[in-house]
Design a protein around this motif. Structure first.
Motif, mmCIF file in Angstrom:
data_model
loop_
_atom_site.group_PDB
_atom_site.id
_atom_site.type_symbol
_atom_site.label_atom_id
_atom_site.label_comp_id
_atom_site.label_asym_id
_atom_site.label_seq_id
_atom_site.Cartn_x
_atom_site.Cartn_y
_atom_site.Cartn_z
ATOM 1 N N ASN A 157 0.858 -1.194 0.000
ATOM 2 C CA ASN A 157 0.000 0.000 0.000
ATOM 3 C C ASN A 157 0.886 1.233 0.000
ATOM 4 O OD1 ASN A 157 -2.295 -1.644 0.488
ATOM 5 N ND2 ASN A 157 -1.703 -1.710 2.654
ATOM 6 N N ILE A 158 0.628 2.106 -0.967
ATOM 7 C CA ILE A 158 1.446 3.322 -1.041
ATOM 8 C C ILE A 158 0.560 4.544 -0.811
ATOM 9 C CG2 ILE A 158 2.908 4.775 -2.515
ATOM 10 C CD1 ILE A 158 4.391 2.285 -1.948
ATOM 11 N N LEU A 159 1.057 5.425 0.052
ATOM 12 C CA LEU A 159 0.391 6.704 0.275
ATOM 13 C C LEU A 159 1.135 7.758 -0.543
ATOM 14 C CD1 LEU A 159 -1.325 8.837 1.917
ATOM 15 C CD2 LEU A 159 0.526 8.767 3.603
ATOM 16 N N PHE A 160 0.402 8.458 -1.412
ATOM 17 C CA PHE A 160 0.962 9.580 -2.169
ATOM 18 C C PHE A 160 0.376 10.845 -1.557
ATOM 19 C CE2 PHE A 160 2.535 7.169 -5.858
ATOM 20 C CZ PHE A 160 1.807 5.982 -5.756
ATOM 21 N N VAL A 161 1.222 11.757 -1.125
ATOM 22 C CA VAL A 161 0.692 12.986 -0.522
ATOM 23 C C VAL A 161 1.510 14.193 -0.973
ATOM 24 C CG1 VAL A 161 1.966 12.559 1.637
ATOM 25 C CG2 VAL A 161 0.052 14.150 1.651
ATOM 26 N N LYS A 162 0.771 15.243 -1.340
ATOM 27 C CA LYS A 162 1.456 16.464 -1.805
ATOM 28 C C LYS A 162 1.507 17.487 -0.682
ATOM 29 C CE LYS A 162 -0.011 19.778 -4.991
ATOM 30 N NZ LYS A 162 -0.247 20.259 -6.353
ATOM 31 N N SER A 163 2.711 17.890 -0.349
ATOM 32 C CA SER A 163 2.874 18.888 0.708
ATOM 33 C C SER A 163 2.291 20.219 0.252
ATOM 34 C CB SER A 163 4.357 19.044 1.040
ATOM 35 O OG SER A 163 4.570 20.290 1.650
ATOM 36 N N ARG A 164 1.531 20.858 1.139
ATOM 37 C CA ARG A 164 0.940 22.145 0.779
ATOM 38 C C ARG A 164 1.970 23.263 0.884
ATOM 39 N NH1 ARG A 164 -4.208 21.017 4.505
ATOM 40 N NH2 ARG A 164 -2.543 20.002 5.647
ATOM 41 N N VAL A 165 3.107 22.949 1.481
ATOM 42 C CA VAL A 165 4.159 23.959 1.611
ATOM 43 C C VAL A 165 5.119 23.877 0.428
ATOM 44 C CG1 VAL A 165 6.027 24.808 3.075
ATOM 45 C CG2 VAL A 165 3.943 23.878 4.099
ATOM 46 N N SER A 166 5.630 22.676 0.159
ATOM 47 C CA SER A 166 6.642 22.563 -0.909
ATOM 48 C C SER A 166 6.052 22.147 -2.250
ATOM 49 C CB SER A 166 7.687 21.535 -0.494
ATOM 50 O OG SER A 166 7.096 20.246 -0.466
ATOM 51 N N ASN A 167 4.798 21.693 -2.245
ATOM 52 C CA ASN A 167 4.147 21.167 -3.453
ATOM 53 C C ASN A 167 4.782 19.883 -3.971
ATOM 54 O OD1 ASN A 167 1.989 22.879 -3.811
ATOM 55 N ND2 ASN A 167 3.227 24.410 -4.873
ATOM 56 N N ILE A 168 5.657 19.280 -3.170
ATOM 57 C CA ILE A 168 6.311 18.037 -3.600
ATOM 58 C C ILE A 168 5.454 16.845 -3.169
ATOM 59 C CG2 ILE A 168 8.330 16.537 -3.124
ATOM 60 C CD1 ILE A 168 9.964 19.189 -3.015
ATOM 61 N N VAL A 169 5.352 15.837 -4.078
ATOM 62 C CA VAL A 169 4.578 14.643 -3.745
ATOM 63 C C VAL A 169 5.514 13.631 -3.089
ATOM 64 C CG1 VAL A 169 3.205 12.723 -4.645
ATOM 65 C CG2 VAL A 169 2.994 14.991 -5.667
ATOM 66 N N ARG A 170 5.151 13.200 -1.888
ATOM 67 C CA ARG A 170 5.944 12.161 -1.226
ATOM 68 C C ARG A 170 5.218 10.849 -1.363
ATOM 69 N NH1 ARG A 170 8.151 13.962 4.558
ATOM 70 N NH2 ARG A 170 9.035 11.885 4.351
ATOM 71 N N THR A 171 5.980 9.770 -1.479
ATOM 72 C CA THR A 171 5.362 8.448 -1.539
ATOM 73 C C THR A 171 5.844 7.668 -0.330
ATOM 74 O OG1 THR A 171 7.180 7.684 -2.912
ATOM 75 C CG2 THR A 171 5.204 8.375 -4.058
ATOM 76 N N ILE A 172 4.900 7.087 0.382
ATOM 77 C CA ILE A 172 5.249 6.373 1.614
ATOM 78 C C ILE A 172 4.644 4.981 1.575
ATOM 79 C CG2 ILE A 172 4.886 6.357 4.136
ATOM 80 C CD1 ILE A 172 4.774 9.650 3.288
ATOM 81 N N SER A 173 5.509 3.996 1.753
ATOM 82 C CA SER A 173 5.029 2.617 1.801
ATOM 83 C C SER A 173 4.432 2.385 3.187
ATOM 84 C CB SER A 173 6.220 1.675 1.558
ATOM 85 O OG SER A 173 5.784 0.352 1.671
ATOM 86 N N LEU A 174 3.180 1.964 3.214
ATOM 87 C CA LEU A 174 2.492 1.836 4.502
ATOM 88 C C LEU A 174 2.613 0.422 5.061
ATOM 89 C CD1 LEU A 174 -0.806 3.765 3.645
ATOM 90 C CD2 LEU A 174 1.051 4.595 5.117
ATOM 91 N N HIS A 175 3.091 0.329 6.277
ATOM 92 C CA HIS A 175 3.111 -0.923 7.033
ATOM 93 C C HIS A 175 1.644 -1.301 7.281
ATOM 94 C CE1 HIS A 175 3.474 -3.321 10.740
ATOM 95 N NE2 HIS A 175 4.661 -3.630 10.259
ATOM 96 N N PRO A 176 1.293 -2.607 7.337
ATOM 97 C CA PRO A 176 -0.124 -2.966 7.526
ATOM 98 C C PRO A 176 -0.798 -2.257 8.701
ATOM 99 C CG PRO A 176 1.159 -4.921 7.003
ATOM 100 C CD PRO A 176 2.136 -3.801 7.097
ATOM 101 N N VAL A 177 -0.064 -2.080 9.808
ATOM 102 C CA VAL A 177 -0.671 -1.421 10.975
ATOM 103 C C VAL A 177 -0.969 0.054 10.633
ATOM 104 C CG1 VAL A 177 -0.318 -0.687 13.366
ATOM 105 C CG2 VAL A 177 0.487 -2.949 12.614
ATOM 106 N N ALA A 178 0.017 0.701 10.013
ATOM 107 C CA ALA A 178 -0.163 2.110 9.634
ATOM 108 C C ALA A 178 -1.287 2.237 8.624
ATOM 109 C CB ALA A 178 1.131 2.657 9.046
#
Ligand SMILES: [Fe+2]
Lengths: 277, 281
Positions: free
Chosen positions: B206-227
């Motif tokens: 599961n990947i979370l894609f999120v765009k920072s409202r400050v830098s406008n950069i999209v970060r991708t975070i691999s989510l651990h099942p618990v997270a």
């Protein structure tokens, strides 16, 4: 109404996200920044730009007004422009003598308009509407065109002169566009300069051009040609230029190459400036 | 009622569709398939095509090439795996799939998304390329989201009182959570390092894609099942109390998770009915 200003901003570059950091690192070498007007309609918190604007003056350069299109200016555009002009501190703002969208079709490029009375009237009316919203100087820029639109009844210089004078606005002369057009449409660029209202030139654009498919194309992807610099030099001693922007959009291996061009252009401007004499 | 198309409109359509110009140069009557013109405009356009048709075609091709060059950085992982010739032939196919009177995508990002969707159908679901394309679609989609909220309203987690029911979580709207069938973060990491591996073992990620409202950069975070579970429940809960009731875990885990989610600018916490705590960086 066009108002002559005294202050010359010097030599600047066009802002792009990819070079935001480089601009910040070389901020002392760059006199001012040109930013797409529409960026302020959407991108209200650009960290690089915020830092840059704290240090050097700003001019706005629009892309989507589509001043030559046979349709009214969209109210949302006017609202966005008005709020941008009142929220940012710009020395002046500009647009292209072109058509970028019509009846819902977005071209994503600058298209030429027919050089005729209908186009002049349309552009003058829209320019007056824009100018009625602000007391900042508004400039119109000559574009590159690779074909002449049907129903053209006059040459480009006569057309631009009518548009600028009847609108009572300033002019942004893109010297590279002038050179490219003079080659592709076989005319003398110095003759062109003799015809246009040089006293209304406020800003100058310089950029690189390259041959593609047997045409000279304003690629903004290479160094400024020496013929363009020669034209610019001539213009410096024949017009009272208030700012020069070097437009570079790609193929920038090293930012210091752009800075070298800024220095070179600043040198030409200083040595040949009419205002200096 | 509109009886004929405005000539400027016809030129705008032609300038953005080189294949229509090519067809019209072979057979001018093609124009009638797409546009309704007055007989005067037909004559004018015919004369134009005879004298300047090649220039119009060249300028339309130049614009399409520019769109292609501008799009490439937004599809860089696909471009690292698919050969340039193959990708370019898909691009030309894609261009002809856009109807003459249809708008081309308004931005480079939307062009990249459209093109990626176009080529997605060429690859089997679950295949390496299918997963990479989906990854780039998601990243570009999040990147294209408008930055809506510029004010950062954060309630420091350490200052939360015991009354969880009085706090709610507000999401930054620029995010997506996407499930992949292959270990996509390892694949992307390999591609970034210039390693092209043909096959990977199946692994749900599961990947979370999120765009920072400050830098406008999209970060991708691999989510651990618990997270992943904590996040999915957080999306639906009405306050922190109901969230904690849905996912039983330790107070320490809740706090760490919320701090992480705030650090990546995915969420902010508001006191219900109370004043926002504006956190100054
Ligand atoms: Fe320009």
């Amino acid at each position: 109404m066009f108002i002559k200003t005294d202050q010359c901003l010097g030599v600047g570059v066009n802002f792009r996200n990819e070079i935001g950091n480089d601009i910040i690192h070389h901020i002392n070498e760059i006199d001012f920044i040109e930013v797409n007007t529409e960026r302020f309609f959407v991108d209200k918190n650009n960290l690089h730009l915020d830092k840059i604007l704290k240090k050097i003056p700003l001019v706005l350069h629009g892309l989507t007004l589509s001043v030559g299109a046979d349709q009214p200016i969209e109210q949302t555009y006017l609202d966005n422009l008005s709020s941008t002009l009142s929220s940012v501190n710009c020395a002046w703002f500009s647009e292209h003598i072109s058509m970028t969208s019509i009846n819902g079709i977005e071209v994503r490029a600058l298209m030429p308009v027919s050089f005729n009375e209908d186009s002049i009237e349309r552009i003058v009316n829209k320019t007056k509407t824009i100018m009625s919203k602000t007391d900042k100087n508004f400039l119109l820029e000559n574009i590159t065109y690779y074909y002449s639109m049907p129903n053209s009844k006059m040459n480009e210089a006569a057309f631009i002169t009518e548009v600028i004078e009847r609108s009572d606005c300033g002019m942004l002369l893109d010297v590279n566009n002038l050179y490219v057009n003079s080659i592709n449409h076989h005319y003398d660029p110095y003759d062109f300069l003799e015809q246009i209202p040089k006293e209304r030139i406020v800003e100058v654009h310089l950029a690189g051009c390259d041959y593609r498919y047997d045409m000279l194309v304003d690629t903004h992807a290479s160094q400024i040609k020496k013929e363009v610099l020669e034209l610019f030099k001539y213009l410096c001693s024949n017009a009272d230029i208030k700012g020069v922007v070097i437009e570079r959009d790609s193929n920038l291996d090293s930012f210091s190459d752009l800075i070298d061009e800024v220095r070179l252009v600043r040198d030409i401007l200083k040595k040949n400036s009419r205002a200096r004499n | 009622m509109k009886t004929t198309d405005n000539l400027q409109y016809v030129f705008a359509c032609l300038a953005t569709h080189s294949y229509i110009i090519s067809r019209m140069r072979n057979n001018f009557d093609e124009v009638h398939k797409h546009f309704k013109l007055s007989s005067q405009d037909v004559a004018g356009l015919k004369l134009f095509m005879d004298t300047q048709g090649e220039r119009l075609l060249t300028s339309a091709i130049l614009m399409e090439e520019k769109r292609w060059r501008e799009m490439l950085p937004a599809i860089k992982y696909v471009a690292a795996v698919v050969s340039k010739d193959e990708l370019k032939s898909y691009w030309l196919e894609y261009l002809t799939s856009i109807k003459a009177v249809e708008n081309i995508p308004v931005s480079t990002l939307s062009e990249a998304i459209n093109f990626l969707y176009y080529i997605l159908t060429k690859y089997t679901t679950g295949s390496l390329l299918h997963e990479i394309i989906q990854y780039e679609i998601a990243k570009n989609t999040v990147s294209a989201f408008d930055s809506i909220d510029t004010e950062k309203t954060i309630y420091p987690v350490e200052q939360l009182t015991d009354d969880d029911a009085s706090y709610r979580v507000v999401f930054n709207p620029s995010y997506l959570i996407v499930d992949f069938n292959l270990p996509i973060s390892k694949i992307i990491n390999d591609l970034t390092k210039g390693r092209v591996v043909d096959s990977y073992n199946n692994k749900i990620e599961n990947i979370l894609f999120v765009k920072s409202r400050v830098s406008n950069i999209v970060r991708t975070i691999s989510l651990h099942p618990v997270a992943s579970q904590l996040l999915r429940e957080l999306i639906n809960c009405k306050n922190l109390k109901s969230w904690k009731q849905r996912v039983a875990s330790g107070e320490d885990t809740y706090q760490k998770f919320l701090i992480n989610m705030m650090d990546i600018d995915l969420v902010t916490i508001e006191q219900i009915g109370g004043e926002h705590y504006v956190y100054q960086d």
